[in-house]
Design a protein around this motif. Sequence first.
Motif, mmCIF file in Angstrom:
data_model
loop_
_atom_site.group_PDB
_atom_site.id
_atom_site.type_symbol
_atom_site.label_atom_id
_atom_site.label_comp_id
_atom_site.label_asym_id
_atom_site.label_seq_id
_atom_site.Cartn_x
_atom_site.Cartn_y
_atom_site.Cartn_z
ATOM 1 N N PHE A 1 -0.373 10.388 -14.926
ATOM 2 C CA PHE A 1 0.902 9.707 -14.712
ATOM 3 C C PHE A 1 0.912 8.424 -15.540
ATOM 4 C CE2 PHE A 1 0.557 12.464 -11.086
ATOM 5 C CZ PHE A 1 1.860 12.882 -10.865
ATOM 6 N N ASN A 2 1.908 8.283 -16.382
ATOM 7 C CA ASN A 2 1.956 7.152 -17.303
ATOM 8 C C ASN A 2 2.069 5.827 -16.552
ATOM 9 O OD1 ASN A 2 2.038 9.177 -19.259
ATOM 10 N ND2 ASN A 2 4.281 9.176 -19.275
ATOM 11 N N GLU A 3 3.093 5.705 -15.704
ATOM 12 C CA GLU A 3 3.298 4.498 -14.900
ATOM 13 C C GLU A 3 3.708 4.927 -13.505
ATOM 14 O OE1 GLU A 3 5.272 0.986 -16.668
ATOM 15 O OE2 GLU A 3 5.725 2.326 -18.340
ATOM 16 N N ILE A 4 2.890 4.604 -12.529
ATOM 17 C CA ILE A 4 3.152 5.070 -11.169
ATOM 18 C C ILE A 4 4.180 4.198 -10.447
ATOM 19 C CG2 ILE A 4 1.304 3.746 -10.037
ATOM 20 C CD1 ILE A 4 2.338 7.405 -9.325
ATOM 21 N N ALA A 5 4.227 2.911 -10.765
ATOM 22 C CA ALA A 5 5.138 2.015 -10.036
ATOM 23 C C ALA A 5 6.605 2.415 -10.183
ATOM 24 C CB ALA A 5 4.919 0.567 -10.464
ATOM 25 N N PRO A 6 7.117 2.673 -11.411
ATOM 26 C CA PRO A 6 8.520 3.106 -11.507
ATOM 27 C C PRO A 6 8.761 4.465 -10.845
ATOM 28 C CG PRO A 6 7.690 2.370 -13.638
ATOM 29 C CD PRO A 6 6.502 2.498 -12.741
ATOM 30 N N LEU A 7 7.711 5.286 -10.762
ATOM 31 C CA LEU A 7 7.857 6.646 -10.235
ATOM 32 C C LEU A 7 7.813 6.687 -8.714
ATOM 33 C CD1 LEU A 7 8.045 9.451 -11.675
ATOM 34 C CD2 LEU A 7 5.620 9.720 -11.152
ATOM 35 N N ALA A 8 6.971 5.818 -8.098
ATOM 36 C CA ALA A 8 6.756 5.915 -6.648
ATOM 37 C C ALA A 8 6.716 4.566 -5.958
ATOM 38 C CB ALA A 8 5.442 6.658 -6.374
ATOM 39 N N GLY A 9 7.039 3.508 -6.687
ATOM 40 C CA GLY A 9 6.902 2.167 -6.138
ATOM 41 C C GLY A 9 7.800 1.840 -4.973
ATOM 42 N N GLU A 10 8.912 2.559 -4.828
ATOM 43 C CA GLU A 10 9.824 2.313 -3.713
ATOM 44 C C GLU A 10 9.556 3.249 -2.535
ATOM 45 O OE1 GLU A 10 11.916 -0.231 -3.678
ATOM 46 O OE2 GLU A 10 11.157 -0.770 -5.670
ATOM 47 N N GLY A 11 8.465 4.012 -2.609
ATOM 48 C CA GLY A 11 8.120 4.911 -1.508
ATOM 49 C C GLY A 11 8.739 6.288 -1.603
ATOM 50 N N ASP A 12 9.369 6.605 -2.737
ATOM 51 C CA ASP A 12 9.909 7.949 -2.953
ATOM 52 C C ASP A 12 8.901 8.721 -3.796
ATOM 53 O OD1 ASP A 12 11.203 10.271 -3.630
ATOM 54 O OD2 ASP A 12 13.085 9.319 -4.218
ATOM 55 N N THR B 1 9.017 12.941 -6.972
ATOM 56 C CA THR B 1 8.690 13.282 -8.351
ATOM 57 C C THR B 1 7.186 13.452 -8.515
ATOM 58 O OG1 THR B 1 10.632 12.096 -9.174
ATOM 59 C CG2 THR B 1 8.903 12.574 -10.761
ATOM 60 N N PHE B 2 6.405 12.576 -7.904
ATOM 61 C CA PHE B 2 4.952 12.703 -7.946
ATOM 62 C C PHE B 2 4.533 14.052 -7.364
ATOM 63 C CE2 PHE B 2 0.668 12.323 -6.354
ATOM 64 C CZ PHE B 2 0.008 11.541 -7.293
ATOM 65 N N ALA B 3 5.099 14.402 -6.197
ATOM 66 C CA ALA B 3 4.755 15.666 -5.556
ATOM 67 C C ALA B 3 5.159 16.858 -6.415
ATOM 68 C CB ALA B 3 5.424 15.753 -4.184
ATOM 69 N N ALA B 4 6.339 16.785 -7.027
ATOM 70 C CA ALA B 4 6.810 17.893 -7.868
ATOM 71 C C ALA B 4 5.892 18.094 -9.072
ATOM 72 C CB ALA B 4 8.242 17.625 -8.323
ATOM 73 N N ASN B 5 5.471 16.996 -9.703
ATOM 74 C CA ASN B 5 4.554 17.096 -10.842
ATOM 75 C C ASN B 5 3.200 17.658 -10.417
ATOM 76 O OD1 ASN B 5 6.520 16.021 -12.486
ATOM 77 N ND2 ASN B 5 5.570 14.015 -12.711
ATOM 78 N N LEU B 6 2.694 17.166 -9.292
ATOM 79 C CA LEU B 6 1.407 17.652 -8.797
ATOM 80 C C LEU B 6 1.496 19.129 -8.432
ATOM 81 C CD1 LEU B 6 -1.479 16.993 -8.133
ATOM 82 C CD2 LEU B 6 -0.735 16.017 -5.958
ATOM 83 N N PHE C 1 0.842 -1.201 0.000
ATOM 84 C CA PHE C 1 0.000 0.000 0.000
ATOM 85 C C PHE C 1 0.874 1.246 0.000
ATOM 86 C CE2 PHE C 1 -2.514 3.272 2.313
ATOM 87 C CZ PHE C 1 -3.371 3.536 1.268
ATOM 88 N N SER C 2 0.619 2.116 -0.947
ATOM 89 C CA SER C 2 1.467 3.280 -1.146
ATOM 90 C C SER C 2 0.639 4.551 -1.067
ATOM 91 C CB SER C 2 2.181 3.198 -2.497
ATOM 92 O OG SER C 2 2.950 2.018 -2.587
ATOM 93 N N MET C 3 1.293 5.666 -0.773
ATOM 94 C CA MET C 3 0.610 6.938 -0.591
ATOM 95 C C MET C 3 1.317 8.062 -1.340
ATOM 96 S SD MET C 3 -0.452 6.923 3.429
ATOM 97 C CE MET C 3 -0.984 8.634 3.301
ATOM 98 N N PRO C 4 1.344 8.019 -2.674
ATOM 99 C CA PRO C 4 1.955 9.141 -3.386
ATOM 100 C C PRO C 4 1.228 10.455 -3.137
ATOM 101 C CG PRO C 4 0.781 7.690 -4.898
ATOM 102 C CD PRO C 4 0.842 6.981 -3.590
ATOM 103 N N ASN C 5 -0.051 10.356 -2.715
ATOM 104 C CA ASN C 5 -0.839 11.550 -2.409
ATOM 105 C C ASN C 5 -0.475 12.170 -1.066
ATOM 106 O OD1 ASN C 5 -1.927 9.024 -1.522
ATOM 107 N ND2 ASN C 5 -3.686 10.085 -0.717
ATOM 108 N N ALA C 6 0.565 11.662 -0.387
ATOM 109 C CA ALA C 6 0.933 12.154 0.944
ATOM 110 C C ALA C 6 1.363 13.620 0.939
ATOM 111 C CB ALA C 6 2.053 11.291 1.530
#
Length: 402
Positions: A207-218, A221-226, A115-120
């Motif tokens: 977002f084209n593919e979220i797993a390579p972008l945020a799959g390790e919990g970093d 990049t998601f936050a910067a784009n948002l 379970f991941s939280m790129p929206n954090a």
Amino acid sequence: MASTAVVAGNPFILSEWNEYGVNPFHSTAFISMAAYACLNDWDGLIVYFYHTSESWNDQPADEITNIFDAYNDPSLICQFGFMAALFLGDLVRPAEHRVDLVFTQNDLKTLPPAFSMPNAYLPYITSLRNVFLDQGDAYTGDADVAVTAGFVKNGDLSQAKRAVYYAWSPYRDALRHANGEGRLERLAAKADEELPGAKLGDRILVFNEIAPLAGEGDYTTFAANLDVALKRWGLLPDDRGLVGSALVSDTGELAFDPKAGTFRIRTEGCPYFSGDPSNGIALTKDISLSLINHRISAALLPVKGTSVECSETYLLMVLGHTGMDETIFTTEGLFTTVDFQGKLYADTPEGTLFVRCKSATLTALDTVGTPIASIEYAPAHDGVTFVLDGTIPAVHFLLERK
């Protein structure tokens, strides 16, 4: 993480929350939690745990005996009044905008591999709520931005004012009957700006593919784009959101900078600073601290009125490291054992307090507000200076300027 439990249209109280005193400097957590609860317009905070004993009269006054005990933690108790005033007195404004995180029924039947939280990023910046769609996959709410939960490739945000899409699964349903191939690509065709791993348009971010972008919990990049999207959409000015390494609320009142090691509140009624004081602490345009403490939390409240700039009398709280002075930390792998040793301590301020005025008084107070010492001022250019030498056993002060 608490933001994942907030449901749109329902009150929210965070129960059994605390910041245990493993880290000698943890006072930031209490005030930041109250401040971000205000930003997100939560309804209550319940601190857990007062003490672990079943008896009221067997608690030592000069020790912390259990990591769960809060009653004798100076970082909590000495800030409790300020925390209550901040939260109950609406000293921090609710966010100017609202974001809905939208879950379809298929989202609720599955999870990403972890379970991941790129929206954090969002609850540090604005108000975040969760919306659960009971019928169908179409969102019809009125939030400024709708973000798909993205567990599967479904969810229709076409009626949202602005939409953010991503998906962990290549399928449109939890049972993997319908392939979602090409869906995000079709949505991205409505966008015109290339971002790292995403495409941005006037009303859409994909977002084209979220797993390579945020799959390790970093999620940086998601936050910067948002953040780029929120600024293009006119929801954030340049000095809000991501500003350098700081997260600044859309109200401009809260700023958390993990790289600088600082958290600040700047409002008319309650300036607050916590973290590394090496660059000085400006509480108001007329009141500032210059301290040599390694870490410090400092709060200022007007005793009368609602504005710190207009008041003449203040309650000042200045607090550094706290805990037991001979505590032993033993780390083995991922675990740290904490063995409380010694006696209770609180690091008191060392440095100077500057006040722009003709004269002033500074009185040190004990934990129930009784005066215990007066500190004389020395004239300084355009004001007066009080020397805080760390010898007075107090973290609260009554400041009166004339």
